[in-house]
Write an enzyme that holds these catalytic residues in place. Structure first.
Site, short mmCIF file in Angstrom:
data_model
loop_
_atom_site.label_atom_id
_atom_site.label_comp_id
_atom_site.label_asym_id
_atom_site.label_seq_id
_atom_site.Cartn_x
_atom_site.Cartn_y
_atom_site.Cartn_z
N CYS A 74 -14.70 -2.92 1.10
CA CYS A 74 -13.39 -3.57 1.13
C CYS A 74 -12.95 -4.40 0.34
O CYS A 74 -13.77 -4.99 -0.40
CB CYS A 74 -13.23 -3.82 2.65
SG CYS A 74 -14.08 -5.31 3.07
N CYS A 89 -13.40 -1.50 7.33
CA CYS A 89 -12.39 -0.62 6.18
C CYS A 89 -13.16 0.08 5.52
O CYS A 89 -12.61 1.34 4.71
CB CYS A 89 -11.55 -1.53 5.40
SG CYS A 89 -10.24 -2.35 6.59
N ARG A 138 -0.89 6.85 9.71
CA ARG A 138 -1.16 6.04 8.43
C ARG A 138 -1.21 7.19 7.32
O ARG A 138 -0.99 8.50 7.57
CB ARG A 138 -2.53 5.36 8.52
CG ARG A 138 -2.43 4.11 9.38
CD ARG A 138 -1.64 2.74 8.73
NE ARG A 138 -1.66 1.58 9.46
CZ ARG A 138 -2.52 0.71 9.37
NH1 ARG A 138 -3.33 0.96 8.59
NH2 ARG A 138 -2.71 -0.32 10.40
N CYS A 163 -7.92 -10.95 1.82
CA CYS A 163 -7.70 -10.34 3.11
C CYS A 163 -7.92 -11.44 4.23
O CYS A 163 -8.68 -12.50 4.20
CB CYS A 163 -8.54 -9.41 3.58
SG CYS A 163 -8.55 -8.67 5.04
N LYS A 186 -2.64 1.60 15.03
CA LYS A 186 -2.71 2.43 13.86
C LYS A 186 -3.28 4.02 14.36
O LYS A 186 -4.24 3.73 15.13
CB LYS A 186 -3.27 1.96 12.65
CG LYS A 186 -4.92 1.35 13.07
CD LYS A 186 -5.23 0.88 11.87
CE LYS A 186 -6.79 0.27 11.95
NZ LYS A 186 -7.26 -0.69 10.96
N ARG A 232 0.75 -1.26 0.13
CA ARG A 232 0.04 0.14 -0.14
C ARG A 232 0.82 1.16 0.08
O ARG A 232 1.78 1.44 0.78
CB ARG A 232 -0.86 0.02 1.27
CG ARG A 232 -1.91 1.09 1.42
CD ARG A 232 -2.68 0.96 2.59
NE ARG A 232 -3.42 -0.35 2.59
CZ ARG A 232 -3.75 -1.01 3.93
NH1 ARG A 232 -3.36 -0.67 4.89
NH2 ARG A 232 -4.44 -1.86 3.90
N LYS A 261 -4.96 7.41 12.48
CA LYS A 261 -5.30 7.94 11.21
C LYS A 261 -5.61 9.31 11.48
O LYS A 261 -6.45 9.95 12.42
CB LYS A 261 -6.65 7.22 10.79
CG LYS A 261 -6.14 5.67 10.66
CD LYS A 261 -7.24 5.04 10.08
CE LYS A 261 -6.96 3.52 9.52
NZ LYS A 261 -7.99 2.83 9.30
N CYS A 306 -15.89 -7.95 6.92
CA CYS A 306 -15.59 -8.78 8.35
C CYS A 306 -15.90 -7.12 9.06
O CYS A 306 -16.06 -6.22 8.80
CB CYS A 306 -14.19 -9.21 8.73
SG CYS A 306 -13.04 -7.48 8.96
#
Length: 551
Positions: free
Chosen positions: A427, A476, A142, A433, A205, A73, A207, A472
Site C-alpha cells: 500500500c 489495502c 467503489r 496516508c 464502502k 483516485r 466493493k 496499518c
C-alpha cells in the site's frame, strides 16, 4: 435510525447530496486545508485530504500549517484507459501532482500532492478526457474490479462491459461533483432523489469484483460482493455470487477482523443487476451506522447470519440462488510479458514495483507509456497486482511497441526481476496516508532484496511466494491473503502473518507480533530453510505452513 448514529452519518444526511460547504472550503485562500465536515464528504468525490507527514515536525517547529494536499483516485471499472486518456493522465500528473502515478490494488490509479487551488483544474482536465473520480472513495460502491488480462477468456470483453455497467448502476445520482469540481453545472436548487443511497448512503464502502476462472488476479473473495464468472462452451452463462469479504481490522480490537466472502449460489447473468443491487440495499438497511469500525458488510452478514442475509437478498430481488457451479482457480499472479488473445491482438504485461509509475533507476515508465499513448497504437489496463498491461495491439504494431519497451528498459526490468519481487504488493502508507503506522511501499523493495538472498541461499528462486505489506491493519494491499503478510504496528515494526494459500481462497494467521527487520529475517530464514528441506513436490509455501501446523 439509531440516535447513536456516528458523526459521519449526520454529516452525510445534512450534506444536500454530498455538497456540504465544499464550495466555501475551496474558496478559502487562508489555508490549504478544508473544513472538517467536508473532509468526510470529499471522499465521495474520490478525494482524500492529506498532508506530508515527513514534514510535520519541521512545519510545527516553524509554527506553520501542515502541507495539505488532495489525493485523487480515478473511477476506472475494469482498470481500462484509452491512449488519449493516458496522455491526459500524464499531463495532469506533471502539472498538478507530486509526479508519481500510483497504480492501486483495486485496478485504478491515484495521484498525490494536488494543492487546493489545483483541485478544479485537475478535475476539469479529467472531465475533458471523459474521466472522473466520482465514488472512488466514500460510503458507496467503489471501483468495480474485473480480471485484467484479455487472454484469460473469450468472454473477457463481456465481463469488462459488465464491470462498467455495474459501476454506472450503483453510481450516486447527485451531480455535486460536476457543480463543485468541474464547474460545468449550476448548483442544484433541489437535492436529487437517489433510490439506492437515499440521503444516508451506505454505512461504509462497498466493493465488487468479478473473477474469470481460472484466474483470480482480483482476489475475488476480498470483496463485499464477489462474482465468479461461469463459462460453458466459451459463453458466459452466469455467476457464482458471494458476499461479505473485506480486509480491514483495527489493532487491539478483537471485534474487527478480515474476512473472505461467503458464497450464496449461482444466478443467471440476466439476474445480475437485481442481485447485486439488493446485496447493497440489505447492507444499506441493516449495516451498523453507530460504530464505523464495525460497519462493513462482513460484520452485517456475520450478525445476521449468511443464510438470513442470502434469504433477504432473494426476497428483495425475486431471484433464487441455485446450487454453485463448479469452477477452478489455478493462479492469481499476473502473466508477464507478451500474450495474444482470441482476436489475435497482442498484450504486454509490464512489472511496475508496488505500482509506482516513475522514471527512475534506469527504467523510464512515464516516458515510455507517454510515447506509446501518443502513437495511439495501444490502450492501457491496470491489474490488481499493481501492474500495467499495454493492450489491444495489432500484429503490425507489435514490433513498434516492443521497441519502445526495450528502449526504456521496461522489458529488461520485467524479465530480470525475481519471481518473489513480481508477486509482492504494498500500500502507499507513509508519507501521505493519515492512517499509516509504518512504512510500506517505500520499504518493501529493500526488504525483498534481503529476502531474495534467503531464497537464493535455500535454492527457492523459482518459488512464487506471495509477500504483501501494509502500513496499518486496514489491509489495502490484502496482506491477510498473502502467504507472507506484514502489517505495520509502529515505525519499523510489523506483525507477520503466514499460511494463506496461493490462490486467494484461504487467509493467513498471525505468526509473530511487532517484529523489526532483523527479527523478520531471522524468522523467515528459519521458515524458508524448513520449507526447502521438507516441502512436497509442487507444494506451495502457504500449504506447507498449514500442513506443518506452523500457525
Amino acid at each position: 435510525m439509531s440516535i447513536n448514529e456516528s458523526g459521519t452519518e449526520k454529516i452525510k444526511k445534512a450534506s444536500r447530496g454530498l455538497r456540504g460547504t465544499l464550495l466555501e472550503s475551496l474558496a478559502d485562500e487562508h489555508t490549504g486545508d478544508i473544513r472538517e465536515d467536508d473532509k468526510a464528504l470529499v471522499k465521495f468525490h474520490g478525494m482524500y485530504m492529506q498532508d506530508d507527514r515527513d514534514r510535520r515536525e519541521e512545519r510545527a517547529a516553524k509554527k506553520l500549517d501542515r502541507l495539505w494536499a488532495f489525493m485523487v483516485r480515478l473511477r476506472l471499472p475494469g482498470g481500462f484507459l484509452t491512449a488519449e486518456q493516458w496522455e491526459a493522465l500524464h499531463q495532469v500528473t506533471k502539472s498538478y501532482t507530486s509526479g508519481t502515478i500510483k497504480i492501486t490494488t483495486r485496478q485504478t490509479v491515484q495521484l498525490h500532492g494536488i494543492l487546493k487551488h489545483h483541485a478544479r483544474p485537475t478535475h476539469q482536465a479529467f472531465n475533458l478526457a471523459k474521466l472522473d473520480s466520482i465514488a472512488a472513495c466514500g460510503d458507496v460502491n467503489r471501483n468495480v474490479l474485473a480480471s485484467a488480462h484479455p487472454d484469460v477468456s473469450p468472454v473477457h470483453g463481456e465481463i469488462y462491459q459488465t464491470a462498467v455497467h455495474l459501476s454506472a448502476l450503483l453510481k450516486p445520482k447527485t451531480r455535486a461533483y460536476y457543480e463543485i469540481f468541474v464547474g460545468s453545472e449550476k448548483v442544484a436548487e433541489k437535492v436529487e432523489e437517489d433510490p439506492l443511497y437515499q440521503e444516508r448512503y451506505l454505512p461504509r464502502k462497498f466493493k465488487i469484483g468479478i473473477a474469470i476462472p481460472p484466474q483470480n488476479d482480483i482476489d475475488v473473495f476480498a470483496n463485499d460482493c464477489a462474482l465468479i464468472a461461469i463459462i460453458e462452451n466459451n459463453k458466459l452463462i452466469g455467476y457464482n455470487v458471494g458476499a461479505g469479504g473485506g480486509m480491514g481490522a483495527t489493532h487491539g480490537n478483537s471485534a474487527t477482523y478480515p474476512r473472505l466472502a461467503s458464497l450464496f449460489g449461482f444466478i443467471k447473468k440476466e439476474d445480475l443487476d437485481k442481485v447485486v443491487y439488493e446485496i447493497a440495499t440489505v447492507q444499506r438497511d441493516f449495516g451498523n451506522r453507530e460504530d464505523r469500525k464495525l460497519s462493513r458488510l462482513k460484520y452485517t452478514i456475520d450478525k445476521m447470519g449468511v443464510d438470513v442475509y442470502k434469504a433477504e437478498v432473494e426476497k428483495r430481488s425475486g431471484v433464487k440462488f441455485g446450487p454453485l457451479k463448479p469452477y477452478t482457480f489455478i493462479r492469481r499472479t499476473d502473466d508477464y510479458g507478451w500474450a495474444k488473445n482470441h482476436e489475435g491482438k497482442y498484450y504486454y504485461t509490464a512489472f511496475v514495483e508496488n505500482g509506482r509509475v516513475l522514471d527512475e533507476n534506469g527504467v523510464q515508465f512515464q516516458t515510455a507509456f507517454l510515447e506509446i499513448a501518443k502513437s495511439r497504437k495501444a490502450n492501457f489496463r491496470f491489474t490488481c497486482n499493481q501492474n500495467i498491461v499495454i493492450s489491444d495491439i495489432l500484429e503490425q504494431d507489435k514490433d513498434f511497441i516492443e521497441a519502445i519497451l526495450q528502449k526504456y528498459n521496461i522489458i529488461q526490468h520485467t524479465d530480470e526481476s525475481s519471481v518473489l519481487r513480481k508477486s509482492a504488493i504494498a500500500c502507499v502508507a507513509l508519507n501521505t496516508c493519515a492512517l499509516a503506522l509504518a512504512e510500506s511501499q517505500r520499504y518493501l523493495p529493500s526488504l525483498i532484496t534481503k529476502i531474495e538472498d534467503l531464497v537464493t541461499k535455500y535454492h527457492l528462486e523459482n518459488e512464487d511466494i506471495s509477500i504483501r505489506m501494509t502500513g496499518c491493519p486496514n489491509g489495502c494491499a490484502r496482506p491477510y491473503m498473502a502467504e507472507i503478510g506484514f502489517v505495520g504496528t509502529s515505525l519499523g515494526h510489523y506483525n507477520m502473518h503466514i499460511g494463506a494459500d496461493a490462490l486467494g481462497t484461504r487467509m493467513n494467521k498471525l505468526y509473530k507480533e511487532n517484529l523489526e527487520e532483523a527479527n523478520i529475517l531471522v524468522e523467515l530464514e528459519e521458515l524458508l530453510a524448513s520449507f526447502a528441506e521438507g516441502k512436497n513436490e509442487k507444494e506451495t509455501f502457504g500449504d506447507f505452513v498449514v500442513r506443518k501446523e506452523l500457525v
